[in-house]
Design an enzyme around this catalytic site. Sequence first.
Site, mmCIF file in Angstrom:
data_model
loop_
_atom_site.group_PDB
_atom_site.id
_atom_site.type_symbol
_atom_site.label_atom_id
_atom_site.label_comp_id
_atom_site.label_asym_id
_atom_site.label_seq_id
_atom_site.Cartn_x
_atom_site.Cartn_y
_atom_site.Cartn_z
ATOM 1 N N CYS A 201 -2.418 -0.086 3.757
ATOM 2 C CA CYS A 201 -1.854 -0.631 4.993
ATOM 3 C C CYS A 201 -1.994 -2.146 5.002
ATOM 4 C CB CYS A 201 -2.565 -0.053 6.206
ATOM 5 S SG CYS A 201 -2.608 1.745 6.310
ATOM 6 N N HIS A 205 0.392 -5.417 6.092
ATOM 7 C CA HIS A 205 0.163 -5.832 7.476
ATOM 8 C C HIS A 205 -1.020 -6.778 7.680
ATOM 9 C CE1 HIS A 205 3.307 -3.214 8.848
ATOM 10 N NE2 HIS A 205 2.781 -2.203 8.178
ATOM 11 N N ARG A 244 5.234 6.731 12.885
ATOM 12 C CA ARG A 244 5.393 5.540 12.052
ATOM 13 C C ARG A 244 4.381 5.538 10.913
ATOM 14 N NH1 ARG A 244 7.713 3.270 9.121
ATOM 15 N NH2 ARG A 244 7.947 1.024 8.842
ATOM 16 N N CYS A 248 5.410 5.095 7.030
ATOM 17 C CA CYS A 248 4.852 4.083 6.130
ATOM 18 C C CYS A 248 4.366 4.717 4.827
ATOM 19 C CB CYS A 248 3.689 3.360 6.814
ATOM 20 S SG CYS A 248 4.182 2.153 8.051
#
Length: 287
Positions: A201, A205, A244, A248
């Site tokens: 992640c 991000h 979501r 992802c």
Amino acid sequence: MRIITGLVTAGMLSLGLPLQAADSGFNLETVNPEADRLALQAFYQKRYPGVAIDDYVNGIYALDAESREQWEEIEEFPPYEFSIEEGEELFNTPFANGKSYADCFENGGVGIRQNFPYWDKEDGTVKTLEFAINECREDNGEKPLKWGKGDIARISAYMAWTSRDNVFDIQIPEDDSRALQAYLDGKKFFYTKRGQLNLSCANCHLQGSNIRIRADLPGPMLGQVTHWPVFRSKWGNLGTLHRRYAGCHRDSRSKPLKPQAEGFRNLEYFQTYMSNGLVVNGPGARK
């Protein structure tokens, strides 16, 4: 991809955060949630000195002026507006036993979005808002709603709408080490690489935010959870945060967990704690 990975590595080092889930920093003796949160804010303040911390609730639109202009035009006629109205009607429709969602939540379920997710000491698990909505249904003899989209997203959207501008203040109880472990597990999840593309992640991000990947600009980690559920143009409808999460995973060619699986709930716990001090601004609209 090598450039992005290198930037992410540098970013995590500057935050003082471990690079791998197996590092010694990922244990209960050394984890410090508040230090993590303050370090994340400091990281973004240094990287984008002109962006106010409070504006990170707007995701990529806090960082990219062109994207923000398009988003503001969309927000003039919010695509989630009807979903809020439908969610309100669903929320106020009594169950077969005469009770309603209002009977399951403090303050009748109004203005409480900022309290989720929370650690339930009795059940020994993290409970998200959507998890609590279905728990309410089952406690009242109703079938649970399907996760991800549909009625559960509409009800969640209405509850978020009633909570707009309320400040997130997620607590990690000091008298229950299991809560800290759940936070730590969520943190591990965020930084652990997975899938065929070997991405975490954090790759997209943390330092990868606002760095173009094909036609997309990944949003920043800070404030990432404040505006859910979201009406995505790609979906053409409203969806939850865990929908979501699953998307992802598929984008990185990784097998996703099921929505509301413990791993995803712990991830949401970690991410929401990291956004403490920011406000609820859901439901939202995204590309």
